[in-house]
Scaffold this motif. Structure first.
Motif, PDB file in Angstrom:
ATOM      1  N   ARG A  12       0.821  -1.217   0.000  1.00  0.00           N
ATOM      2  CA  ARG A  12       0.000   0.000   0.000  1.00  0.00           C
ATOM      3  C   ARG A  12       0.854   1.266   0.000  1.00  0.00           C
ATOM      4  NH1 ARG A  12      -3.284  -2.976   3.685  1.00  0.00           N
ATOM      5  NH2 ARG A  12      -2.301  -1.879   5.455  1.00  0.00           N
ATOM      6  N   LYS A  13       2.039   1.182   0.556  1.00  0.00           N
ATOM      7  CA  LYS A  13       2.907   2.356   0.629  1.00  0.00           C
ATOM      8  C   LYS A  13       3.670   2.603  -0.680  1.00  0.00           C
ATOM      9  CE  LYS A  13       3.645   2.135   5.619  1.00  0.00           C
ATOM     10  NZ  LYS A  13       4.653   1.958   6.698  1.00  0.00           N
ATOM     11  N   GLU A  14       3.723   1.618  -1.548  1.00  0.00           N
ATOM     12  CA  GLU A  14       4.463   1.790  -2.791  1.00  0.00           C
ATOM     13  C   GLU A  14       3.733   2.750  -3.736  1.00  0.00           C
ATOM     14  OE1 GLU A  14       5.113  -1.978  -4.521  1.00  0.00           O
ATOM     15  OE2 GLU A  14       6.661  -2.596  -3.084  1.00  0.00           O
ATOM     16  N   LEU A  15       4.480   3.598  -4.458  1.00  0.00           N
ATOM     17  CA  LEU A  15       3.915   4.544  -5.423  1.00  0.00           C
ATOM     18  C   LEU A  15       3.790   3.860  -6.781  1.00  0.00           C
ATOM     19  CD1 LEU A  15       5.921   7.758  -4.476  1.00  0.00           C
ATOM     20  CD2 LEU A  15       3.579   7.169  -3.835  1.00  0.00           C
ATOM     21  N   LEU A  16       2.555   3.820  -7.315  1.00  0.00           N
ATOM     22  CA  LEU A  16       2.311   3.187  -8.597  1.00  0.00           C
ATOM     23  C   LEU A  16       2.372   4.233  -9.705  1.00  0.00           C
ATOM     24  CD1 LEU A  16      -0.646   0.830  -7.610  1.00  0.00           C
ATOM     25  CD2 LEU A  16       1.799   0.295  -7.734  1.00  0.00           C
ATOM     26  N   ASN A  17       2.991   3.869 -10.849  1.00  0.00           N
ATOM     27  CA  ASN A  17       3.105   4.749 -12.017  1.00  0.00           C
ATOM     28  C   ASN A  17       3.751   6.097 -11.665  1.00  0.00           C
ATOM     29  OD1 ASN A  17       1.835   2.730 -13.458  1.00  0.00           O
ATOM     30  ND2 ASN A  17      -0.204   3.633 -13.215  1.00  0.00           N
ATOM     31  N   PHE A  18       4.751   6.035 -10.795  1.00  0.00           N
ATOM     32  CA  PHE A  18       5.440   7.284 -10.446  1.00  0.00           C
ATOM     33  C   PHE A  18       6.360   7.724 -11.575  1.00  0.00           C
ATOM     34  CE2 PHE A  18       8.952   9.590  -8.456  1.00  0.00           C
ATOM     35  CZ  PHE A  18       8.255  10.607  -7.826  1.00  0.00           C
ATOM     36  N   TYR A  19       7.048   6.785 -12.220  1.00  0.00           N
ATOM     37  CA  TYR A  19       7.935   7.119 -13.335  1.00  0.00           C
ATOM     38  C   TYR A  19       7.185   6.955 -14.655  1.00  0.00           C
ATOM     39  CZ  TYR A  19      11.565   6.728  -9.784  1.00  0.00           C
ATOM     40  OH  TYR A  19      12.324   6.896  -8.647  1.00  0.00           O
ATOM     41  N   SER A  20       7.709   7.626 -15.709  1.00  0.00           N
ATOM     42  CA  SER A  20       7.053   7.577 -17.014  1.00  0.00           C
ATOM     43  C   SER A  20       7.097   6.181 -17.629  1.00  0.00           C
ATOM     44  CB  SER A  20       7.712   8.582 -17.965  1.00  0.00           C
ATOM     45  OG  SER A  20       9.109   8.271 -18.126  1.00  0.00           O
ATOM     46  N   TRP A  21       8.202   5.463 -17.413  1.00  0.00           N
ATOM     47  CA  TRP A  21       8.289   4.113 -17.981  1.00  0.00           C
ATOM     48  C   TRP A  21       7.303   3.171 -17.311  1.00  0.00           C
ATOM     49  CZ3 TRP A  21       9.503   0.052 -14.838  1.00  0.00           C
ATOM     50  CH2 TRP A  21      10.119   0.371 -13.605  1.00  0.00           C
ATOM     51  N   GLN A  22       6.984   3.419 -16.026  1.00  0.00           N
ATOM     52  CA  GLN A  22       5.968   2.606 -15.364  1.00  0.00           C
ATOM     53  C   GLN A  22       4.584   2.876 -15.964  1.00  0.00           C
ATOM     54  OE1 GLN A  22       6.430   3.681 -11.237  1.00  0.00           O
ATOM     55  NE2 GLN A  22       7.864   1.987 -10.840  1.00  0.00           N
ATOM     56  N   HIS A  23       4.317   4.142 -16.271  1.00  0.00           N
ATOM     57  CA  HIS A  23       3.025   4.500 -16.853  1.00  0.00           C
ATOM     58  C   HIS A  23       2.871   3.883 -18.242  1.00  0.00           C
ATOM     59  CE1 HIS A  23      -0.595   6.792 -17.403  1.00  0.00           C
ATOM     60  NE2 HIS A  23      -0.107   7.336 -18.529  1.00  0.00           N
ATOM     61  N   LYS A  24       3.939   3.938 -19.083  1.00  0.00           N
ATOM     62  CA  LYS A  24       3.887   3.351 -20.418  1.00  0.00           C
ATOM     63  C   LYS A  24       3.694   1.837 -20.357  1.00  0.00           C
ATOM     64  CE  LYS A  24       6.736   6.877 -22.641  1.00  0.00           C
ATOM     65  NZ  LYS A  24       8.021   7.156 -23.360  1.00  0.00           N
TER      66      LYS A  24
END
Length: 282
Positions: free
Chosen positions: A237-249
């Protein structure tokens, strides 16, 4: 001077090289044949059970088949008070766990020479048995203690093989009562352990004071697994999802691939439905 020495040597007990003392058995007072049994003090340090005390237990080898536990107890009672006698096919550890079975449910005993463990009330009785003269045999069958052999023994065993219904029913009822009592005690003990390991919503375990002298019990494996899973969920729950652009892509690509897969499955399903809706007048 030679005669007293020979007499003294004849009275002394015969000791084998392995550390066993040889005792002579005679079936009856008028029997010419003799049988030898070997005895020594039971010294097995690995066994700390009260059933075979190290200082009061006599280990006996080569016990003949016609000697039952009662006969062995009477034979060795002349050296002192005997507390218990245990006959076995082979030497082994003391078995005291579990309920004691009735004679109706015991398997058939093997006919042959046995080993025995004779437990005395006093340690001096062990020394008295080991120092018994070899030339003075122990008489098995006497008028006060008759021992049946041969055809008489077979007739006795055959008559004992018939089981009375009332006696068998009493034995079964007694065994089932003991069984139910043990099961209730087991269930109560498991319930108490479960209450001790019960957790609240925040993961705290209630610790209760046990009886005097009880050692602290570690957490169970299930409780440890629940704690680890709870910590893992908190970390996710504490982890940030889609924080970086490569994660979003990467997330978008996975979503598009999933949509295409569902689209292909829908096309196949629609084609199958159309094939099944063909016009069939006959």
């Amino acid at each position: 001077m030679a005669l007293p020495n020979k007499k003294h040597a004849r009275i002394q007990a015969s000791v084998s090289p392995e550390g066993f003392t040889v005792l002579s058995l005679q079936f009856s007072s008028d029997s010419p044949a003799r049988h030898s049994v070997f005895v020594k003090e039971h010294k097995v340090r690995a066994q700390k059970s009260s059933g075979r005390p190290l200082d009061r237990t006599l280990f006996v080898l080569n016990i003949p088949p016609y000697c039952s536990e009662a006969v062995v107890k009477d034979l060795f009672s002349q050296f002192g008070s005997v507390r218990s006698v245990e006959l076995r096919d082979h030497p082994g550890s003391f078995e005291e766990s579990g309920p004691k079975l009735s004679r109706f449910f015991k398997p058939a005993e093997k006919q042959g020479f046995k080993v025995g463990y004779v437990v005395f009330e006093s340690p001096s009785s062990v020394a008295a048995a080991k120092s018994h003269p070899h030339d003075e045999p122990l008489v098995v069958c006497t008028e006060l203690r008759p021992v049946k052999t041969g055809v008489q023994k077979w007739i006795q065993q055959y008559s004992r093989s018939f089981i009375h219904t009332e006696e068998l029913q009493q034995t079964v009822d007694s065994f089932m009562q003991d069984y139910d009592k043990r099961k209730e005690e087991e269930a109560e003990r498991e319930k108490q352990e479960a209450e001790k390991q019960q957790e609240d919503e925040e993961g705290w375990i209630k610790v209760t004071r046990g009886h005097k002298g009880a050692k602290a019990r570690p957490h169970s494996e299930a409780a440890n697994q629940r704690v680890l899973q709870r910590e893992k969920n908190k970390k996710m729950r504490k982890e940030l999802l889609n924080f970086y652009s490569w994660q979003h892509k990467k997330t978008q690509k996975e979503h598009i691939a999933e949509l295409r897969k569902k689209f292909e499955e829908d096309k196949q399903r629609i084609a199958l439905m159309r094939a099944q809706r063909k016009f069939r007048p006959y």
